[in-house]
Structure formats: C-alpha cells, structure tokens
Design an enzyme around this catalytic site. Structure first.
Site, mmCIF file in Angstrom:
data_model
loop_
_atom_site.group_PDB
_atom_site.id
_atom_site.type_symbol
_atom_site.label_atom_id
_atom_site.label_comp_id
_atom_site.label_asym_id
_atom_site.label_seq_id
_atom_site.Cartn_x
_atom_site.Cartn_y
_atom_site.Cartn_z
ATOM 1 N N LYS A 72 0.887 -2.315 15.258
ATOM 2 C CA LYS A 72 1.444 -1.610 14.097
ATOM 3 C C LYS A 72 1.295 -0.102 14.259
ATOM 4 N N CYS A 103 -9.127 -6.315 -3.775
ATOM 5 C CA CYS A 103 -9.503 -6.221 -2.366
ATOM 6 C C CYS A 103 -10.982 -5.921 -2.173
ATOM 7 N N MET A 104 -11.444 -4.818 -2.692
ATOM 8 C CA MET A 104 -12.806 -4.363 -2.396
ATOM 9 C C MET A 104 -13.753 -4.413 -3.597
ATOM 10 N N MET A 157 -11.698 -10.378 3.203
ATOM 11 C CA MET A 157 -11.236 -10.997 1.963
ATOM 12 C C MET A 157 -11.727 -12.414 1.728
ATOM 13 N N GLY A 169 -10.197 -3.027 3.730
ATOM 14 C CA GLY A 169 -8.830 -3.378 4.087
ATOM 15 C C GLY A 169 -7.902 -2.201 4.246
ATOM 16 N N GLN A 170 -7.849 -1.348 3.228
ATOM 17 C CA GLN A 170 -6.828 -0.307 3.204
ATOM 18 C C GLN A 170 -7.335 1.002 3.822
HETATM 19 N N1 LIG Z 1 -1.410 -13.913 -1.778
HETATM 20 C C1 LIG Z 1 -2.149 -12.831 -1.538
HETATM 21 N N2 LIG Z 1 -1.877 -11.687 -2.185
HETATM 22 C C2 LIG Z 1 -2.657 -10.591 -1.957
HETATM 23 C C3 LIG Z 1 -3.729 -10.635 -1.043
HETATM 24 C C4 LIG Z 1 -3.970 -11.861 -0.348
HETATM 25 O O1 LIG Z 1 -4.884 -11.972 0.491
HETATM 26 N N3 LIG Z 1 -3.179 -12.922 -0.630
HETATM 27 N N4 LIG Z 1 -4.476 -9.512 -0.810
HETATM 28 C C5 LIG Z 1 -4.548 -8.487 -1.845
HETATM 29 C C6 LIG Z 1 -5.062 -7.243 -1.233
HETATM 30 S S1 LIG Z 1 -6.569 -7.328 -0.449
HETATM 31 C C7 LIG Z 1 -4.395 -6.069 -1.271
HETATM 32 S S2 LIG Z 1 -5.131 -4.656 -0.652
HETATM 33 C C8 LIG Z 1 -3.090 -5.979 -1.945
HETATM 34 C C9 LIG Z 1 -2.148 -4.949 -1.352
HETATM 35 O O2 LIG Z 1 -1.044 -4.925 -2.177
HETATM 36 P P1 LIG Z 1 -0.127 -3.645 -2.448
HETATM 37 O O3 LIG Z 1 -0.853 -2.417 -2.199
HETATM 38 O O4 LIG Z 1 0.450 -3.864 -3.792
HETATM 39 O O5 LIG Z 1 1.015 -3.871 -1.340
HETATM 40 P P2 LIG Z 1 1.614 -2.890 -0.249
HETATM 41 O O6 LIG Z 1 2.694 -3.641 0.425
HETATM 42 O O7 LIG Z 1 0.552 -2.342 0.606
HETATM 43 O O8 LIG Z 1 2.228 -1.750 -1.139
HETATM 44 C C10 LIG Z 1 2.168 -0.382 -0.792
HETATM 45 C C11 LIG Z 1 3.506 0.234 -1.122
HETATM 46 O O9 LIG Z 1 3.419 1.650 -1.034
HETATM 47 C C12 LIG Z 1 4.621 2.156 -0.499
HETATM 48 N N5 LIG Z 1 4.312 3.487 0.067
HETATM 49 C C13 LIG Z 1 4.042 3.824 1.333
HETATM 50 N N6 LIG Z 1 3.706 5.111 1.430
HETATM 51 C C14 LIG Z 1 3.761 5.624 0.181
HETATM 52 C C15 LIG Z 1 3.523 6.925 -0.363
HETATM 53 O O10 LIG Z 1 3.130 7.860 0.334
HETATM 54 N N7 LIG Z 1 3.689 7.064 -1.702
HETATM 55 C C16 LIG Z 1 4.093 6.037 -2.503
HETATM 56 N N8 LIG Z 1 4.233 6.280 -3.811
HETATM 57 N N9 LIG Z 1 4.338 4.799 -2.001
HETATM 58 C C17 LIG Z 1 4.158 4.599 -0.685
HETATM 59 C C18 LIG Z 1 5.048 1.122 0.515
HETATM 60 O O11 LIG Z 1 6.437 1.147 0.716
HETATM 61 C C19 LIG Z 1 4.574 -0.188 -0.128
HETATM 62 O O12 LIG Z 1 5.597 -0.875 -0.789
HETATM 63 O O13 LIG Z 1 -2.467 -7.273 -1.890
HETATM 64 C C20 LIG Z 1 -3.203 -8.253 -2.563
HETATM 65 N N10 LIG Z 1 -2.386 -9.439 -2.636
HETATM 66 N N1 LIG Z 2 -2.127 -6.817 10.150
HETATM 67 C C1 LIG Z 2 -2.669 -6.503 8.975
HETATM 68 N N2 LIG Z 2 -3.922 -6.032 8.927
HETATM 69 C C2 LIG Z 2 -4.482 -5.755 7.729
HETATM 70 C C3 LIG Z 2 -3.750 -5.882 6.522
HETATM 71 C C4 LIG Z 2 -2.407 -6.366 6.610
HETATM 72 O O1 LIG Z 2 -1.698 -6.496 5.599
HETATM 73 N N3 LIG Z 2 -1.922 -6.668 7.850
HETATM 74 N N4 LIG Z 2 -4.322 -5.585 5.329
HETATM 75 C C5 LIG Z 2 -5.611 -4.930 5.287
HETATM 76 C C6 LIG Z 2 -6.289 -5.286 4.032
HETATM 77 S S1 LIG Z 2 -5.930 -4.387 2.618
HETATM 78 C C7 LIG Z 2 -7.231 -6.248 3.975
HETATM 79 S S2 LIG Z 2 -8.010 -6.560 2.492
HETATM 80 C C8 LIG Z 2 -7.704 -6.947 5.178
HETATM 81 C C9 LIG Z 2 -7.878 -8.474 5.014
HETATM 82 O O2 LIG Z 2 -8.453 -8.968 6.161
HETATM 83 P P1 LIG Z 2 -8.944 -10.495 6.295
HETATM 84 O O3 LIG Z 2 -9.750 -10.888 5.126
HETATM 85 O O4 LIG Z 2 -9.555 -10.642 7.626
HETATM 86 O O5 LIG Z 2 -7.553 -11.296 6.276
HETATM 87 P P2 LIG Z 2 -6.913 -12.375 5.299
HETATM 88 O O6 LIG Z 2 -5.764 -12.926 6.038
HETATM 89 O O7 LIG Z 2 -6.669 -11.805 3.962
HETATM 90 O O8 LIG Z 2 -8.051 -13.500 5.098
HETATM 91 C C10 LIG Z 2 -8.292 -14.443 6.097
HETATM 92 C C11 LIG Z 2 -9.746 -14.839 6.146
HETATM 93 O O9 LIG Z 2 -10.193 -15.386 4.903
HETATM 94 C C12 LIG Z 2 -11.172 -16.361 5.181
HETATM 95 N N5 LIG Z 2 -11.429 -17.289 4.058
HETATM 96 C C13 LIG Z 2 -10.568 -18.046 3.369
HETATM 97 N N6 LIG Z 2 -11.208 -18.755 2.397
HETATM 98 C C14 LIG Z 2 -12.512 -18.420 2.453
HETATM 99 C C15 LIG Z 2 -13.708 -18.788 1.707
HETATM 100 O O10 LIG Z 2 -13.716 -19.611 0.789
HETATM 101 N N7 LIG Z 2 -14.852 -18.153 2.040
HETATM 102 C C16 LIG Z 2 -14.930 -17.284 3.070
HETATM 103 N N8 LIG Z 2 -16.114 -16.733 3.353
HETATM 104 N N9 LIG Z 2 -13.845 -16.959 3.813
HETATM 105 C C17 LIG Z 2 -12.663 -17.506 3.494
HETATM 106 C C18 LIG Z 2 -10.591 -17.065 6.365
HETATM 107 O O11 LIG Z 2 -11.598 -17.761 7.037
HETATM 108 C C19 LIG Z 2 -9.979 -15.928 7.190
HETATM 109 O O12 LIG Z 2 -10.897 -15.456 8.153
HETATM 110 O O13 LIG Z 2 -6.799 -6.730 6.247
HETATM 111 C C20 LIG Z 2 -6.486 -5.360 6.456
HETATM 112 N N10 LIG Z 2 -5.764 -5.320 7.702
HETATM 113 S S1 SF4 Z 3 -5.676 1.585 11.686
HETATM 114 FE FE1 SF4 Z 3 -5.443 -0.657 11.732
HETATM 115 S S2 SF4 Z 3 -3.237 -0.979 11.683
HETATM 116 FE FE2 SF4 Z 3 -3.567 1.160 12.294
HETATM 117 S S3 SF4 Z 3 -3.592 1.165 14.510
HETATM 118 FE FE3 SF4 Z 3 -5.704 0.937 13.841
HETATM 119 S S4 SF4 Z 3 -6.075 -1.251 13.795
HETATM 120 FE FE4 SF4 Z 3 -3.851 -0.961 13.842
HETATM 121 MO MO LIG Z 4 -6.901 -5.330 0.788
#
Ligand SMILES: Nc1nc2c(c(=O)[nH]1)N[C@H]1C(S)=C(S)[C@@H](COP(=O)(O)OP(=O)(O)OC[C@H]3O[C@@H](n4cnc5c(=O)[nH]c(N)nc54)[C@H](O)[C@@H]3O)O[C@H]1N2
Ligand SMILES: Nc1nc2c(c(=O)[nH]1)N[C@H]1C(S)=C(S)[C@@H](COP(=O)(O)OP(=O)(O)OC[C@H]3O[C@@H](n4cnc5c(=O)[nH]c(N)nc54)[C@H](O)[C@@H]3O)O[C@H]1N2
Ligand code: SF4
Ligand SMILES: [Mo]
Length: 862
Positions: free
Chosen positions: A96, A191-192, A382, A419-420
C-alpha cells in the site's frame, strides 16, 4: 459497460428490491471499476523521470507510520519510495505504501462543495448541486448556530485517527472551547478505546512503554489477536527478521482462525472466540501456582485489583452502558491471596476445554512467561480491543507481563499496536474524545479544566460548561438516528460503511428502523471521494488529502512525524483546518468570551494567532502548523510557559510525561518519539518509558526523576504516572461469554476485519488499480465442511445473515485465512458487500468500543 457509481447503486437497489420481494433471480454483486486516471501519474520504484525534489513524508495508512519520500516534479507528485531515515521503518514500505501516490489521482475526486437539494434522495449521490465555498460555509455555520442553541449535544463532530495532529487539535478547540460541546468523538472509539481504557486503568497513563526496537530484541513473540502479516506488514517483517537472525526465537499466535500471520508462527493456537480472557488467566494462574512470578518486581511495582462482577452485556436500547461502566469502574484493591484464589479456577485443563486449545500448548506458552531468561514481547490489535470485554483483555495482558516482571525493558513488554496513522498522535494525544482534553487530561476534572483554560486564555471557570462528557460514538450515532442529535460533521472517516450494525442508518434493503434522524438531521461530510457517508450528507466539503497539505501523524511507538506539502489539492478542494476555521469565524460570530470576540480567543489574536485579519483568511499554512503546535506543546511542556501558574499546575498534573519538541525538529529528525527532552542542545527521544537509564540511550531517566515526586526508586523502573504509590495494577478479570453466541438458528460465528491490500472502507485503495486488481472483491472465508453443508462450491454466492441484517458475498474455502469449522470471516472494505449490516454494536461497557469480531450468523446459498 462501465459501471458508474450511480448505475452501481441502481443495480444494488434493484437486486435489493427483488430480494425483499422474495425473488430468486441470481444477480452478481456489482464490483466497481477502479476509478484511476487513464494515464498513470505516479511512478513506482523505477524512476525514468527524475523528480525536482524528494520531500519528507509518512504513509497515511496504518499505525506503523512508515517514512515515505515523495518525488515532486513541477509541483506534482510523480513518485514515492521508502524513507531510509525514518527510524520506524528504515526504508521499508508495504504494497500500500509503494502505491501510495496514486490515491491522490482517482477520477472522481471531490473538487467542489456540494449542497443537497433533494432530501428524499439521501442515501445516494443524487440530489446534490455544486455550490461556492462561501455558500456552503455560511449554511453549515448557520445550522451549527441554530442547533447549538438547542443544547450542546445537538451538534456532533465525528473525528478520526486519520486526521493530522493539527486537524484533531483544531476540531477539539472548536468544539470544546468554541462551541462548548463535548459531543465530539473519533473513529478511534471503534479501534483503540479499549487500549486507552486498559492503559488508564492499569498505569494511569495512555500508550505503550516499549517501542519497535523491541521487535529486534525479543526471544518470544506472542500475537494475542493481531494479523500483523497483513495489517502491520512492515513490523511483521521485522519480527520475522528477528526470528531468522536470532537463535531459538519463538512466535506464539493466538487467534480465532488461521491467518497469514499464523503461517510463520511456531505455535498457532486457534481458540473459541472470547476465550482469550480465560487463556490470559491460565497463564497468570500458572505463574502463581508454580511460584515463578517475579516476586520482587510485583512487591515493588504492583498492586492487585479486582473488578469481577459479571454485569451482562449492553444490548439494543440499553446501549448507553455508562451506569454499568461506572459500577465496573468501582473495582477494589484485593490482596494477593484473593487474587490467587480467583485465578486458581483457570487451570490448563479447564481453559483447554473452554477454548479448544490443547492444554500442552497453553502450558508451553505459560512457560515462556515463567522463564526469567526469556524476553517476551506481546502484541495485539483488534482481536483484543473490539471485544465486549476489550478493557479487561488489555488489563489481563498487562497482568501477565507484570506478574512475570517482563515490561519496559529492551525486547520485553506488552505492546498495543495502533491501527490508524495518528490514532495515538491525534485522537489520543490531543484528545478528540467526548471525555478528553489534550495530554491525558479529562473534562470532568476541575484541575484539568483550569489548566486548559490557562493555556487557551479562557476565563477561569469557562470550561465548567463542558464538565460532563458528551456522547461516545455509538451513542452519538444512535441519537442521530433517533433524531436527538441534529447536526453531524464527520471528517476523515466513512461511518456509513464502517460503523457496526449499519442497518440502523441505511436502507440497503429498504429498511431503516431507526434511520429517520439520518434523513432529517443535517449532515456535513468532509471527504476526498464519494462514499457511503457522503451519500448521507446534506453538505459535502471537498478536502485536500495526504500531501496536498502539511501535516503530522503520531504512530504506534509514540513517534510524531511531519509530512511536507507536495502539491496543490485539485479544483476547489481545501485543507480541513481551513474549512474548520472558516466555519468557526461564522459560527462564533457574535459570541463573547470575557471581553473579547470568541473567534479571536479561539483562533485569532488572543489565541494561537493563525488568522490574517487583513486578508480575512488563514495565515500561511506552514505557519498555521507551527503556531498551533506551539500552543498545543504547552500542554506537554508547561515549564516553557511564561505563566508560573501554568508551570505549577502542569508539573502537578505530570503533563510533561508526554513532552514534545519544537515543531521543526520533527522534520529534521524524520520523526521523534515522546517524551522528548533537550540534552546538551539535542532533542532526544525516549524508547522505553518508565525505565531508568540514560536518556541518550533511549531510557526515561529524566522523566522518572521529574515525575517521581521525589520518590525515585533508583531501581530499573518507576511507573511514575500511576497513582500515589507509583504502582501498576494487576487485575483479576473473569472469563465471560460473548454477547451473542451461535445457536441452532444462527449456528456460525462471524468475524470481520481486513486484508493487506485495502484500507478500511476501500475508498482510497480501490482507486489504486494495482491494489484493486489484486483484491477486487470481498470474499467470505469458510471451512470446507461448512461450505459442503450448504451445498456450495468456491466462488458461489452466499448470504451471510445475522439477526440484524445480511449481505451477499462470494464464498471461498481456499482464501488467505482458514477459519475453523463453525466460523466465517468477511472483510469490510467493499461498499457493495456491507458486512456491517450484519455486525452488532454491543460494546465494552468501560471503553464503549463495539465488538466487530464475533456475532452469530447463518449462511445459505444465494
Ligand atoms: N466490520 C468491521 N468494521 C470495522 C472494523 C472491523 O474490524 N470490522 N474496524 C473498525 C476500525 S478499527 C476502524 S479504525 C474503522 C475505520 O473506519 P473509517 O475511518 O470510518 O473508514 P476509512 O475508510 O478509513 O475512512 C476514512 C475516509 O477519509 C477519507 N480521507 C482521506 N484523506 C482525507 C483527508 O485528508 N480529509 C478528509 N476529510 N477525508 C479524508 C477517505 O477517502 C476515507 O473515505 O472501521 C471500523 N469498522
Ligand atoms: N492492510 C490494512 N492494514 C491495516 C488496516 C487496513 O484497513 N488495512 N487498518 C489498520 C487499523 S485502523 C487497524 S485497527 C488494524 C487492525 O489490525 P488487526 O486487528 O490485526 O486486523 P483485523 O483484521 O481487524 O483482525 C484480525 C484479528 O482479530 C483476531 N480475533 C478475532 N476474534 C478474536 C477474539 O475473540 N479474541 C482475540 N484475542 N482475537 C480475535 C484474529 O485472530 C485476527 O488475528 O489494522 C491496521 N492496518
Ligand atoms: S505505514 Fe502501514 S500501510 Fe503504510 S507502508 Fe507502512 S506498513 Fe504499509
Ligand atoms: Mo482501527
């Protein structure tokens, strides 16, 4: 046929209508074409054209915070490559990151403000007209004024761990100080939040004590619910490098399904969802039963706590769990004997039965913690945080490390992965939460409010109006759905796709049980591309993205790093800070703070002085960053303030534990980890907080001396931010079942998450052709036996349906992830595969973070 977004939505609407009418016509879910420009504007790796300059930057995706160098020619981004001088990533990026430049150039960038004319078309991108910025800003400001007059919680702001530090700070200041509303929360709540509450309850101080250097030094790695190979790939490559270079380095992967991360682990422990609580307890029990816990460390640095009530879950309309949360917070100190007694239930045999992990595997892991000669690093994301007991799980991982005395030493410690890109730097450090103020301060503490008033030049007592925390995210959107919150401004997030249980707001299948408020409320979305959220908007502000403005992120290892501006935003797209300050100018018009105009205090001449009165506009962008930083930095470096009252209160509140350096240092050094201290004219970073040792070597010696209240122990470590006796808390937290468990009607677990190639809602990465081609659609991963049971072959369409909603998705038994029998996994990046229609918003009562990782579903052939 080239599918436009509109035709795509129409197709989806038709198929939904047919489903609702019971039609059985098999229609494929339309996969959008990538909307990348025809001519590739950004080179990857090989440069045939030499850029005019390489600018310093950081990746805008994950919390790893990799350094990126951006090649610019004629003021356009033409290339990107890894930054070898960034100490978090040392020149590496993941896929990415290597294609990062391309997110700027999608065909359908938003370039003009949009105003909705036809409310009946909400839920689509129809019904908008283009507008001038003046008209759009006036409209938004007038709505803020109108609804703020009805009460502070009528107007909501939903921020993000993807806002820059400065953008987050500006939103907090506008909402809390300017509009006197705590109805502001970030997507980091999803998330956090559990990590934050886990840190605060255990150490009284947020964010990890260790750093990425630990990855190079540990003997044992434990992933407790993190698929690092896909989600923190650059950190994972450092972990695997350590495995290859060290001798007898072991990796234990605790997970609910076999992931890419499991592939290289030495021991993969696939456990039944939610039984991680019991697994942590059985390790603690082993340490005590075998007398192998670190007695001296525990005596010096720890106390035992229990918050054990089994309080049930927070379902449906009982969604505001604050009362339950309060009760659980009413935990008490317990004796070691009591603690020992409570964990004694968690034998390997019992936990093995509960979790499905063989007792021998659990014992092998426990022995790693018991061995005084092994350095153990735990990581989690997560799996642990998105949990109805997310706070408890964080507490328990710390309990195990504290008992073992394995914390805050090089190569050894619990490390909560973020995560973010700026969940730490922005959401947490500047406090974009309903209960927070900058630098670990909270609204309901009078001294914290006084300190903020002093720095913000507000009259004493002014912030008493925001004494009560506002709505957390789930509550904010539920109240918006119910029509109680009347105005929402969202920025750098895509809630229309990423919130749990989206059926409350959307009508993808013609049902919007609580969505009325979404239709009637006034919604402003600052975005760069059309999304599921802009569809719900009344006004869309086109935003400058990534290096179209200057910014700063704070990554998972406490490193703040600056990215330079490299090109102008397209069309009329504008920096989010510009839009916020312009709205502030209009919305605060007529309001006084003391003798002054409110705007002048919040952003103008009596405040950070970022307004050019002659031009009636913001001052120069870089200078805005410097001045906002100087103001924010005082929260963390009160001793630099000229007012002795600030110095005195700041040192009492220990805000210097997060001390930050002058702004330009961050560019010079390609990022610095806080706490930062000036030693012999150099700004030095801290690698291991609470650890005594020379600041030059990355230890927190000065911090320990400063914060020790004269109580410096002169030992290896001092939890100086914790309570009066400087002790961290070892919690007993019991096992408790998941909120929704598979049954006869909904027999499978649903887990949701991510894939390597895509970022969250896919709005950016799906516009990068290489990433879109690599993973063009969401697939449901399913065990071959479960697939056979419903009579499907690979790539057949199935419905994944919960009590709340369903989505149609192709199934695979040979995906990257290999779920055990009884569990299916669906990623959430694809807007045509709305898996969040099925997830639930049941959340941890302490952190209010929802559990996206487990609910009950049935699957059937579509
Ligand atoms: N089913 C499911 N849903 C989840 C999760 C999951 O594990 N499972 N994880 C949750 C977690 S951990 C997270 S962090 C959230 C993330 O969820 P969101 O933060 O709601 O999703 P993003 O796609 O990151 O949205 C970021 C948006 O910002 C826009 N953007 C990019 N740059 C800028 C900028 O400079 N300014 C502005 N105004 N916009 C910009 C991008 O186009 C994008 O659409 O999702 C949650 N939702
Ligand atoms: N490529 C990519 N990278 C990302 C992101 C992305 O959108 N794309 N998003 C970023 C963000 S905001 C986040 S929050 C992170 C998320 O990073 P991760 O948490 O690593 O990813 P996820 O796919 O949300 O979650 C998968 C994990 O959840 C665990 N899990 C599921 N159920 C349970 C449970 O009951 N207990 C425990 N202990 N574990 C469980 C699984 O074992 C698996 O390892 O990734 C960050 N990095
Ligand atoms: S910050 Fe995360 S998404 Fe970006 S290059 Fe590094 S590992 Fe890849
Ligand atoms: Mo996240």
């Amino acid at each position: 046929m080239e599918l436009t977004r509109r035709s795509l939505l129409k197709a989806a609407a038709i198929s939904s209508a047919m489903i609702a009418a019971g039609c059985t016509k098999k229609e494929e879910v339309a996969i959008p074409e990538p909307k990348a420009p025809e001519k590739d504007p950004v080179q990857v790796e090989t440069q045939s054209i030499e850029p005019d300059a390489w600018k310093t930057s950081v990746c805008r995706y994950c919390g790893t915070g990799c350094g990126v160098l951006v090649g610019v020619k004629d003021n356009k981004v033409i290339a990107v490559k890894g930054d070898p001088d960034n100490r978090s990533s040392r020149g590496l990026n993941c896929i990415k990151g290597y294609y990062l430049g391309k997110i700027l150039f999608g065909k359908d960038r938003l370039t003009k403000p949009l105003i909705r004319e036809d409310n009946s078309k909400k839920g689509t991108m129809d019904g908008f007209r283009e507008a001038s910025w003046d008209e759009a800003l006036d409209l938004v400001a007038s709505k803020i004024k109108e609804y703020r007059a009805e009460g502070p919680n009528k107007i909501a702001f939903w921020g993000s761990g993807q806002q820059t530090v400065h953008e987050g700070y500006t939103s907090v200041k506008l909402w809390k100080a300017g509009l006197e509303s705590n109805c502001i929360d970030p997507n980091a709540r999803l998330c956090m939040a559990s990590a934050v509450v886990g840190f605060m309850t255990t150490f009284n101080s947020d964010e990890p004590m260790g750093c990425y250097d630990d990855l190079d030094l540990a003997d044992t790695f434990v992933t407790w619910g993190a698929n690092m190979a896909e989600m923190h790939p650059v950190l994972y490559s450092r972990l695997t490098a350590r495995k290859l270079s060290g001798t007898n380095v072991k990796h234990y992967d605790l997970t609910t399904y076999h992931t890419r991360t499991s592939e290289t682990a030495d021991s993969v422990m696939v456990f039944r969802p939610q039984t991680d609580l019991a697994i942590a307890n059985c390790i603690a029990n082993y340490l005590i039963q075998t007398d192998s816990y670190d007695k001296e460390f525990v005596a010096d640095h720890c106390q035992f706590f229990g918050g054990t009530e089994n309080l049930g879950h927070t379902w449906d309309d009982n969604y505001d769990a604050s009362e339950i949360g309060q009760k659980v917070m009413g935990h008490a100190e317990i004796s070691f004997e009591e603690y020992k007694e409570r964990v004694s239930e968690y034998t390997f045999e019992y936990v093995s039965e509960l979790s499905g992990v063989p007792a021998a595997a659990l014992e092998e892991l426990a022995k790693e913690f018991a061995d005084p000669n092994r350095k153990v690093m735990s990581t989690w994301t997560m799996g642990v945080n998105q949990h109805t007991r997310g706070t408890w799980m964080n507490n328990l991982i710390y309990s195990v490390h504290l008992l073992a005395g394995k914390i805050s030493q090089p190569g050894c410690g619990p490390f909560s992965l973020t995560g973010q890109p700026s969940a730490c730097g922005t959401a947490r450090e500047v406090g974009v939460f309903s209960h927070r103020l900058p630098a670990d301060l909270v609204v309901n503490n009078p001294e914290h409010r006084r300190f903020s008033e002093l720095i913000w030049n507000l009259p004493e007592g002014y912030l008493d109006s925001i004494e009560t925390p506002g709505f957390h995210t789930i509550k904010m959107f539920r109240e918006l759905g119910n029509g109680n919150v009347k105005f929402l401004w969202s920025m750098s997030n895509n809630w229309g796709q990423t919130l749990p249980n989206t059926k409350r707001y959307h009508n993808h299948e013609g049902i919007a049980p609580n969505g009325q408020g979404i239709m009637d409320g006034f919604i402003v979305v600052s975005e760069v591309y059309p999304t599921r959220s802009t569809e719900m908007a009344n006004v869309v502000f086109p935003a400058a993205m990534w290096v179209e403005r200057e910014g700063m992120f704070g990554n998972a290892e406490r490193r703040n790093a600056i990215f330079e501006k490299c090109q102008e935003p397209p069309g009329e797209a504008k920096w989010d800070i510009w839009a916020m300050v312009q709205v502030a100018k209009r919305a605060l018009d007529g309001k006084k703070i003391g003798d002054h105009d409110a705007f002048d205090v919040i952003f103008g001449k009596y405040g950070p002085d970022i307004w050019d009165y002659a031009k009636n506009d913001l001052i120069d962008e870089h200078e805005v960053c410097v001045r906002l930083w100087n103001e924010y930095r005082m929260f963390t470096a009160p001793h630099l303030h000229e007012n002795p009252a600030v110095q005195e209160l700041g040192s009492k509140l220990k805000t210097r534990a997060k001390e930050l350096a002058p702004y330009d240092e961050y560019l010079k050094q390609h990022g610095i980890r806080w706490p930062v201290r000036e030693v012999n004219g150099k700004w030095l970073e801290t690698k291991w907080r609470y650890a005594n040792g020379k600041q030059e070597d990355g230890y927190d010696e000065i911090g320990v001396e400063l914060m020790g209240d004269g109580k410096k122990k002169n030992k290896d470590l001092d939890f100086y931010k914790s309570w009066a006796d400087h002790k961290a808390r070892i919690y007993f937290r019991p096992f408790e079942e998941a909120a929704e468990v598979p049954d006869a009607e909904y027999p499978l677990w649903l887990c949701t998450g991510r894939v390597l190639e895509h970022w969250h809602s896919g709005s950016m990465t799906r516009r990068v052709p290489e990433l879109h081609r690599a993973v063009p659609e969401a697939l449901c991963e399913i065990h071959p036996d479960d697939a056979a049971a419903i009579g499907i072959k690979d790539h057949d369409y199935i419905f994944v349906e919960s009590r709340r909603g369903r989505t149609k998705v192709k199934a695979t038994t040979i995906g990257r992830g290999k779920p055990p029998k009884g569990l299916v996994y669906v990623p959430f990046f694809a807007e045509e595969t709305m898996i969040n229609d099925a997830t639930h918003d049941v959340h941890c009562p302490l952190s209010k973070e929802p559990d996206y990782k487990k609910c009950a579903v049935k699957v059937y052939k579509a």
